[in-house]
Write a protein that holds these residues in place. Structure first.
Motif, short mmCIF file in Angstrom:
data_model
loop_
_atom_site.label_atom_id
_atom_site.label_comp_id
_atom_site.label_asym_id
_atom_site.label_seq_id
_atom_site.Cartn_x
_atom_site.Cartn_y
_atom_site.Cartn_z
N UNK A 217 26.59 42.72 35.22
CA UNK A 217 27.61 41.76 35.60
C UNK A 217 27.46 40.47 34.81
N UNK A 218 28.48 39.61 34.91
CA UNK A 218 28.44 38.30 34.28
C UNK A 218 28.80 37.26 35.32
N UNK A 219 28.53 35.98 35.01
CA UNK A 219 28.82 34.88 35.94
C UNK A 219 28.24 35.19 37.32
N UNK A 220 26.93 35.40 37.34
CA UNK A 220 26.26 35.88 38.55
C UNK A 220 26.47 34.97 39.76
N UNK A 221 26.42 33.69 39.56
CA UNK A 221 26.54 32.78 40.71
C UNK A 221 27.92 32.89 41.35
N UNK A 222 28.97 32.97 40.54
CA UNK A 222 30.32 33.10 41.08
C UNK A 222 30.48 34.43 41.81
N UNK A 223 29.94 35.48 41.24
CA UNK A 223 30.04 36.78 41.89
C UNK A 223 29.28 36.80 43.21
N UNK A 224 28.08 36.18 43.22
CA UNK A 224 27.30 36.13 44.45
C UNK A 224 28.06 35.39 45.54
N UNK A 225 28.65 34.25 45.19
CA UNK A 225 29.39 33.45 46.16
C UNK A 225 30.59 34.20 46.69
N UNK A 226 31.34 34.85 45.81
CA UNK A 226 32.53 35.57 46.27
C UNK A 226 32.15 36.78 47.11
N UNK A 227 31.07 37.46 46.75
CA UNK A 227 30.64 38.62 47.52
C UNK A 227 30.22 38.21 48.93
N UNK A 228 29.48 37.11 49.04
CA UNK A 228 29.06 36.63 50.36
C UNK A 228 30.27 36.23 51.19
N UNK A 229 31.26 35.62 50.55
CA UNK A 229 32.48 35.24 51.27
C UNK A 229 33.22 36.48 51.75
N UNK A 230 33.26 37.51 50.91
CA UNK A 230 33.92 38.77 51.29
C UNK A 230 33.25 39.39 52.51
N UNK A 231 31.93 39.42 52.51
CA UNK A 231 31.19 39.99 53.64
C UNK A 231 31.46 39.18 54.91
N UNK A 232 31.48 37.84 54.76
CA UNK A 232 31.70 36.98 55.90
C UNK A 232 33.12 37.15 56.45
N UNK A 233 34.11 37.20 55.57
CA UNK A 233 35.50 37.32 56.00
C UNK A 233 35.75 38.62 56.75
N UNK A 234 35.18 39.71 56.25
CA UNK A 234 35.37 41.01 56.89
C UNK A 234 34.36 41.26 58.00
N UNK A 235 33.42 40.30 58.19
CA UNK A 235 32.35 40.49 59.18
C UNK A 235 31.73 41.88 59.00
N UNK A 236 31.47 42.21 57.74
CA UNK A 236 31.09 43.57 57.37
C UNK A 236 29.60 43.83 57.54
N UNK A 237 29.30 45.04 57.93
CA UNK A 237 27.94 45.56 57.91
C UNK A 237 27.84 46.48 56.70
#
Length: 313
Positions: A217-237
């Protein structure tokens, strides 16, 4: 085909800021075909799209943009390669309409569509994707900018009296466009030639490198932030098997430590908090049905089209 090289006044939904001097009067292909340019439709990450007079071929599907011709230009515009793809013309995109309607409403809030219109547009998008599925093609870039209205002269009105400005279209026939990120289905174990999907519309399994290319992957920090937001939004396990798969080949750059410190009671980012009013509940129930974190448990396009939200207008 236009009979002379005079430019039109332009396209009503052209990008608000661009240099019109970069728009050529005409485009000529090496096979002899020539197109008079009518304006700029838009620019993507890998191409520029002009509006031109052209012949229109029969649609393979009413909700999919059809190819008219392809070839090489004799006179490529400045900054463009000689390769060109000619398609049928389209009207403004959903994003174009929402942006213009929001400007009309005074930028207080982003204008949006009624639930009834969302159902009709969503149904057509589903039909288009189901057709692509039958052709064994992944679109991989579904977003508001890539769903256009069919009529180039489509009109809209904005009701600014409601809490959120509501758009009413003169007609709702749409087409799915932009196959620049599309890929054919592949056999299990086949290496990917490139990272699939733009980051803003990327599926969780792509972030987790279960569905990516070998260079990582590239732009690791942006990807990490967006992934965490995705998990939070979907309240995903996140299924443990997905995490294990993501570790194979060491291509995944995500840090999963945040899963150990999640605040289960912090629901400020939850999807359901985006509801405008109680009448939006059917839409959000549909989104919960579709947005399943584990790809092996997601509904098929056929199941999506049979969902009550897209069948009960």
């Amino acid at each position: 085909m236009q009979q002379n090289d005079q430019l039109s006044p332009g396209y009503g939904y052209e990008p608000p800021v661009f240099d019109r001097s970069t728009i050529p009067e005409s485009l000529q292909l090496t096979n002899g075909e020539r197109y008079s340019v009518r304006g700029l439709f838009g620019r993507g990450g890998f191409s520029t799209v002009y509006r031109a007079y052209q012949r229109i071929t029969q649609d393979p599907h009413i909700n999919l943009l059809s190819l008219h011709s392809s070839g090489k230009l004799i006179n490529p515009p400045r900054g463009c390669s000689e390769d060109v793809i000619i398609t049928e013309p389209c009207g403004p995109s959903i994003r174009d309409i929402m942006t213009r309607a929001s400007m009309d409403a005074g930028y207080g809030q982003m204008a949006t569509f009624s639930i009834s219109d969302i159902k009709q547009i969503g149904r057509q998008i589903g039909e288009a994707l189901f057709h692509l599925e039958k052709l064994q093609i992944y679109h991989l870039d579904i977003k508001a900018a890539n769903v256009t209205f069919t009529n180039t002269n489509v009109k809209y009105k904005v009701d600014s009296n409601s809490t959120i400005p509501i758009i009413t279209m003169s007609e709702l026939q749409i087409k799915l466009i932009d196959y620049g990120n599309s890929m054919s289905h592949w056999a299990p174990g086949t290496a990917r030639p490139m990272l699939a999907q733009p980051q803003n519309s990327r599926a969780p399994e792509v972030f987790m490198a279960i569905f990516t290319h070998q260079s990582g992957a590239s732009q690791n920090e942006k990807q990490q932030s967006q992934f965490e937001y995705m998990v939070s939004t979907m309240n995903a396990t996140i299924p443990e098997e997905m995490i294990e798969m993501s570790r194979h080949g060491r291509r995944c750059q995500l840090n999963f430590d945040f899963l150990k410190n999640r605040q289960e009671n912090n629901n400020q980012d939850l999807l359901m908090n985006l509801m405008r009013e109680d009448t939006d509940l059917p839409l959000f129930e549909f989104l919960k049905f579709v947005l399943i974190f584990n790809p092996t448990q997601r509904p098929s396009f056929e199941e999506v089209l049979n969902h009550e939200f897209l069948t009960n207008f």
